[in-house]
Design an enzyme around this catalytic site. Structure first.
Site, PDB file in Angstrom:
ATOM      1  N   GLY A 440       0.778  -1.234   0.000  1.00 49.57           N
ATOM      2  CA  GLY A 440       0.000   0.000   0.000  1.00 49.57           C
ATOM      3  C   GLY A 440       0.802   1.273   0.000  1.00 49.57           C
ATOM      4  NE  ARG A 523       6.087   3.364  11.857  1.00 45.24           N
ATOM      5  CZ  ARG A 523       5.318   4.305  11.333  1.00 45.24           C
ATOM      6  NH1 ARG A 523       5.777   5.525  11.196  1.00 45.24           N
ATOM      7  NH2 ARG A 523       4.096   4.037  10.924  1.00 45.24           N
ATOM      8  CD1 TRP A 569      -1.943  -1.656  16.868  1.00 47.77           C
ATOM      9  CD2 TRP A 569      -1.483  -1.027  14.778  1.00 47.77           C
ATOM     10  NE1 TRP A 569      -1.213  -2.663  16.289  1.00 47.77           N
ATOM     11  CE2 TRP A 569      -0.919  -2.306  15.004  1.00 47.77           C
ATOM     12  CE3 TRP A 569      -1.312  -0.424  13.533  1.00 47.77           C
ATOM     13  CZ2 TRP A 569      -0.203  -2.989  14.028  1.00 47.77           C
ATOM     14  CZ3 TRP A 569      -0.604  -1.105  12.551  1.00 47.77           C
ATOM     15  CH2 TRP A 569      -0.055  -2.369  12.807  1.00 47.77           C
ATOM     16  CG  ASP A 607      -3.607  -3.356   5.312  1.00 49.30           C
ATOM     17  OD1 ASP A 607      -3.791  -4.273   4.503  1.00 49.30           O
ATOM     18  OD2 ASP A 607      -2.879  -2.375   5.087  1.00 49.30           O
ATOM     19  CD  GLU A 673       7.356 -11.585   8.862  1.00 48.01           C
ATOM     20  OE1 GLU A 673       8.551 -11.861   8.670  1.00 48.01           O
ATOM     21  OE2 GLU A 673       6.613 -12.280   9.570  1.00 48.01           O
ATOM     22  CG  HIS A 702      10.032  -3.859   9.138  1.00 50.81           C
ATOM     23  ND1 HIS A 702       9.230  -4.837   8.600  1.00 50.81           N
ATOM     24  CD2 HIS A 702       9.207  -2.991   9.763  1.00 50.81           C
ATOM     25  CE1 HIS A 702       7.965  -4.568   8.896  1.00 50.81           C
ATOM     26  NE2 HIS A 702       7.926  -3.452   9.596  1.00 50.81           N
ATOM     27  CB  CYS A 734       5.201  -4.550   5.823  1.00 47.82           C
ATOM     28  SG  CYS A 734       3.956  -3.836   6.924  1.00 47.82           S
TER      29      CYS A 734
END
EC number: 2.1.1.14
Length: 763
Positions: A440, A523, A569, A607, A673, A702, A734
């Site tokens: 995305g 992050r 989240w 997602d 993943e 990552h 990702c």
């Protein structure tokens, strides 16, 4: 006297000074010495903040430049050979273990260690490889170093470290380890290193040490009594007083062996599981073990109800006596922002609801004062604030509540089974075998961030901002066409974060300016806060996906974050269940999915990377969660016709134990993943006979390293041995938001070339 304690504190630093220094070092603009000096200053800020709040027991040893589980592996000398071979400095070796490293000019190319979620949080741990041949040695006593560092500042601390059983339960069985190898089998090798570490602490004058054993809140710990007995009987004679901490859940039957351990105190998470107190008090009363009551939440940001917490503490005091009771946070405060005091855009009413890390320290100290007979003005003000919040909670949006009540079983189902949908989608999308796509997001460049910052500050008009974002979308679409991707995305330049972006467009959320929380490494995210009923006042993404589709004849994939992930989240409400909040979000997203389809978007990705993360830690609690979590996803995605291809994405998830629920999601395509996990997740899909399409990530986003074309070919070849070739989608692990454009272009070019090779090879 009742004491106060804090289990840990955010590592971000004021104004994200840790992130800035670390990323500057990675970029070659800061020396190792400068980075370490910044880290030292951040540690000083942390200790002084806790001490100045009036807390008695201040933690040390919990700071990290990347991840505290990685720190333990590194400090114990567990450095896999692939990192040793790079011949890097110790600091660069450490970072390579966390994020990989690639420097072609110097012949350096090494992948990162596997990452995983820390219990049911959004914090990522780095899981270093262990094998039967792993040896441990104390290369660096971080706990001792930080204790001395704080002592020089005049602050006496309680060193913090992972317990050996939790440590070995979280690390990874290495690539070359036998299939039946479990790292816990290394316990006898590890105990002597812990003995050395603790001996050095005691010799330095440390009076108490905090050993984190959150593994105790899992079912499997109830079968590990012998391991705990052996471990702590070995450690106690050489250690300072040991306080074992348990966070994120209840200890359950493990109290039967915990009460017999030679420890000073046992910490409980009473924010998550207040009902466990009576059973634990009854078990500890005949012993000499003290109790630490984790009553102030380390996971949420709502102001603590000090009167309710005092009632729990009074019960413990009545049973054990004040000298055997400490009040503390339920977990480390790393899951919360630093302070509410820097937030200037929240209303006074909103500020009165909230408590971040600094304020939680003050709450712990205020509570201890009240228990010691010193009820303060702060205690009384807390009661007023709690009452005002309760009054606000009684308001609701009846239309939203009524819509949730009216949800039917039919709304949770697509119109046809997957085989029929797939045929319709083949005609609608016309994708080749091994279709290529991304998850995305594309790189968020400095130009994007500057434009967003100016727009937020009012220095850029909405019209000019949208023109800038349209330009970015155009560039992303043009690049995808050029590189040869099959199913495109608009790149998400307008999005600050995959959760915050949606929260800002939904009713029921509020937002901070500086409420940063660490997700992994450097992050950080600013979780939205759910304060009331959630609804969608207008379309959120249609404008951008439609614009992107107008630029290309190739199919465009709309991008949404799922209801469970938005909820997990964010900081959720505490006055209504997560199920209600999730279904409110699902209904809002359902409307968005329908609008995207009506606007001509042929594929829509919803997602849910947090669906496994949110699974309760005790199996007895799973069924209820999995029912409403899966129903929420289906409610979001089932309002469209068969020819709309519904995608979802998951990362860092062990699906084996919940695979029937993954199947029940009934997404047309799921991407996962897989690159860091050595494709081990795919065996689960094979064993369950998963029949929908799947995109196992072919490279790790990552890490800054670029995978070669051959590396991706090899990964696809391994995947085809497990999964049917005609069900495979080729994509990265990702989203690409955190990557640079150069590495993105090279990586995706290699991905497309590998997919073309696969079409020819597996025709």
């Amino acid at each position: 006297m009742v004491k106060s304690a804090v289990l840990g504190y955010p590592r971000v630093g004021v104004n994200r000074s840790a992130k800035k220094a670390i990323e500057s070092y990675w970029a070659g603009n800061t020396s190792a010495e400068q980075l370490q000096e910044t880290a030292k200053n951040i540690r000083k800020e942390r200790w002084e903040s806790i001490k100045n709040a009036g807390v008695d027991v201040v933690p040390s040893g919990d700071f990290t430049l990347y991840d505290h589980l990685l720190d333990h592996s590194f400090n114990f000398g567990v450095i896999p050979q692939r990192y040793v071979e790079q011949k890097l400095s110790p600091l660069d070796t450490y970072f390579a273990m966390g994020r990989g490293r690639q420097d072609r000019a110097k012949g350096i190319d090494v992948v990162a260690s596997e990452m995983g979620k820390f219990f049911d949080s959004n914090y990522h741990i780095v899981k270093v490889d262990h094998s039967p041949s792993t040896e441990f040695s104390l290369k660096n006593n971080q706990q001792l170093n930080e204790y001395k560092e704080a002592k020089e500042l005049g602050i006496t601390t309680r060193p913090v470290l992972f317990g050996p059983i939790t440590y070995l339960s979280l690390v990874r069985a290495g690539r070359d380890a036998p299939a039946d190898f479990e790292p816990i089998s290394l316990l006898d090798k590890l105990i002597p290193v812990y003995k050395q570490l603790l001996t050095e602490l005691k010799e330095a004058g440390v009076e108490e040490v905090q050993i984190d054993e959150p593994i105790l809140v899992l079912d499997k710990a109830e079968q590990q009594g012998d391991l705990f007995k052996k471990t702590y009987e070995a450690l106690a004679p050489v250690a300072p007083k040991i306080t074992i901490t348990t966070a994120y859940g209840r200890v359950g039957k493990s109290i039967e062996f915990l009460k017999d351990l030679p420890i000073y105190a046992l910490h409980l998470d009473l924010d998550r599981e207040p009902k466990q107190l009576d059973e634990v008090l009854a078990a500890l009363k005949p012993t000499k073990i003290a109790i630490e009551l984790g009553v102030v939440s380390g996971r949420n940001i709502w102001k603590n109800d000090l009167k309710a917490s005092k009632a729990l503490a009074d019960k413990a005091i009545a049973e054990l006596g004040a000298d055997k009771v400490t009040v503390s946070t339920s977990s480390s405060l790393l899951h919360t922002p630093i302070s509410i005091k820097v937030e200037t855009k929240l209303t006074p009413q909103q500020v009165s609801w909230l408590s971040f890390a600094t304020e939680k320290c003050e709450e712990v100290a205020t509570l201890a004062g009240a228990l010691n007979g010193k009820e303060s003005e702060a205690f009384e003000q807390n009661s007023k604030d709690i009452a005002a919040r309760r009054e606000f909670e009684r308001t609701s949006d009846s239309a939203v509540r009524d819509r949730v009540t009216a949800i039917t079983e039919e709304q949770l189902k697509r119109k046809s089974p997957f085989p029929a949908r797939r045929e319709a989608q083949k005609k609608h999308l016309n994708l080749p075998k091994f279709p290529t796509t991304t998850i995305g997001s594309f790189p968020q460049t400095k130009e994007i961030r500057v434009a967003r910052s100016k727009f937020t500050k009012g220095e850029l008009s909405k019209e000019d901002y949208e023109k800038a974002m349209e330009k970015e979308v155009g560039s992303v679409v043009e690049f995808q066409e050029k590189v040869g991707l099959d199913l495109l995305v608009h790149g998400e330049p307008e999005r600050n974060d995959m959760v915050q972006y949606f929260g800002e467009q939904l009713n029921g959320f509020i937002f901070t300016q500086l409420g940063w929380v660490q997700s992994y490494g450097s992050r950080y995210v600013r979780p939205p806060i759910v304060v009331s009923d959630v609804s969608r006042p207008s379309p959120m993404t249609v404008r951008w996906s439609s614009y992107a589709q107008s630029l290309t004849k190739l199919p465009m994939k709309g991008m949404l974050t799922g209801p469970v992930t938005i909820l997990n989240w964010s900081f959720p409400r505490a006055d209504v269940t997560k199920e209600i909040q999730s279904k409110q979000l699902a209904l809002a997203l359902r409307d968005e999915v329908v609008d995207l389809a009506n606007a001509g978007i042929k594929a829509i990705q919803v997602d849910e990377p947090a669906i496994r993360e949110g699974l309760p830690l005790r199996k007895a609690d799973w069924d209820n969660y999995l029912t409403w979590a899966v129903d929420s996803f289906r409610l979001s995605t089932s309002g469209v016709e068969d020819d709309i291809q519904v995608h979802s994405h998951f990362c860092y998830s062990d699906f084996g134990d919940i695979f029937p629920s993954i199947q029940r999601l009934d997404a047309d395509v799921i991407s996962i993943e897989a690159s860091k996990a050595d494709l081990k997740l795919l065996d689960v899909f094979k064993s369950y006979g998963y029949s929908n399409e799947i995109g196992p990530g072919v490279y790790d986003i990552h890490s800054p390293r670029v995978p070669s074309e051959q590396e991706i070919k090899d990964r696809i070849a391994s995947m085809v041995k497990v999964l049917p070739a005609d069900l495979m989608v080729v994509n990265p692990d990702c989203g690409l938001k955190t990557r640079g454009w150069k590495e993105t272009e090279e990586s995706l070019a290699n991905l497309v070339a590998a997919a073309k090779w696969a079409r020819e090879t597996y025709a």
